[in-house]
Design an enzyme around this catalytic site. Structure first.
Site, PDB file in Angstrom:
ATOM      1  N   GLY A  45      -0.514 -63.789 -30.607  1.00  0.00           N
ATOM      2  CA  GLY A  45       0.014 -63.742 -31.793  1.00  0.00           C
ATOM      3  C   GLY A  45      -0.630 -65.026 -32.410  1.00  0.00           C
ATOM      4  O   GLY A  45      -1.050 -64.789 -33.705  1.00  0.00           O
TER       5      GLY A  45
ATOM      6  N   TYR B 103       6.681 -67.460 -37.957  1.00  0.00           N
ATOM      7  CA  TYR B 103       6.134 -67.600 -39.116  1.00  0.00           C
ATOM      8  C   TYR B 103       6.758 -68.908 -39.930  1.00  0.00           C
ATOM      9  O   TYR B 103       5.917 -69.560 -40.326  1.00  0.00           O
ATOM     10  CB  TYR B 103       6.487 -66.522 -40.143  1.00  0.00           C
ATOM     11  CG  TYR B 103       5.806 -65.023 -39.894  1.00  0.00           C
ATOM     12  CD1 TYR B 103       4.294 -65.351 -39.604  1.00  0.00           C
ATOM     13  CD2 TYR B 103       6.185 -64.270 -39.462  1.00  0.00           C
ATOM     14  CE1 TYR B 103       3.414 -64.245 -39.205  1.00  0.00           C
ATOM     15  CE2 TYR B 103       5.647 -62.952 -38.975  1.00  0.00           C
ATOM     16  CZ  TYR B 103       4.181 -63.121 -38.856  1.00  0.00           C
ATOM     17  OH  TYR B 103       3.515 -62.148 -38.485  1.00  0.00           O
TER      18      TYR B 103
END
Length: 175
Positions: free
Chosen positions: A109, A143
């Site tokens: 990711g 994030y």
């Protein structure tokens, strides 16, 4: 993960995109949503027609994470009018980063995210934004670790279920 490659997805890859899209979305959300809502969303959002149209849109880009010839994740980016919410030419939307469950926690990711930031810097946008389900704490943490901050919320429709997405952005240069 030294054999991992990030490859641009082409229209010819639509079936592979459908397979990894359906797989990763199901792995990520099926345990916390109804079977009916999952099926309804997947039927529309991951149909070959929908994906072919998205791949044909010049303002969207897809990338596969490929390990030893196997697609293990993907990234979808939107520019300008292809963005789902904010239609800002000085912004880039990360609409999807998904990695198959087997390879989560192995920096796949992060590599897809790094590709998104590299592209954002190449095209010179001011910020990158995304929407993430308020109950997806793992993604929110990812994030935030990468510099994103919450700025709004919106509704994401999963089948008949209205869910709240947290909208987050990462400012790359002063606007």
């Amino acid at each position: 993960m030294e054999n991992l490659k990030i490859d641009h997805v082409k229209l010819d890859d639509v079936v592979q995109l459908q397979n990894i899209g359906r797989q990763t979305f199901t792995e990520t959300f099926s345990a916390v949503n109804t079977e009916e809502n999952m099926a309804k969303y997947i039927e529309v959002s991951f149909s070959l027609g929908t994906l072919a149209a998205e791949l044909s849109n010049k303002l969207s880009q897809f990338y596969f994470a490929v390990l030893d010839g196997e697609v293990i994740g993907y990234l979808k980016l939107n520019f300008g009018q292809a963005q789902t919410e904010i239609k800002d030419n000085n912004a880039l939307e990360i609409e999807r980063i998904y990695v198959s469950k087997e390879f989560q926690g192995k920096k796949v990711g992060q590599l897809l995210y790094n590709k998104a930031i590299q592209i954002a810097q190449q095209v010179g946008v001011n910020h990158v934004w995304l929407g993430v389900w308020e109950k997806n704490h793992k993604a929110i943490s990812f994030y935030k670790k990468n510099g994103f901050m919450e700025f709004d919320r919106h509704i994401f429709k999963l089948g008949t279920d209205d869910q709240i997405d947290i909208m987050m952005k990462n400012v790359l240069k002063n606007e």
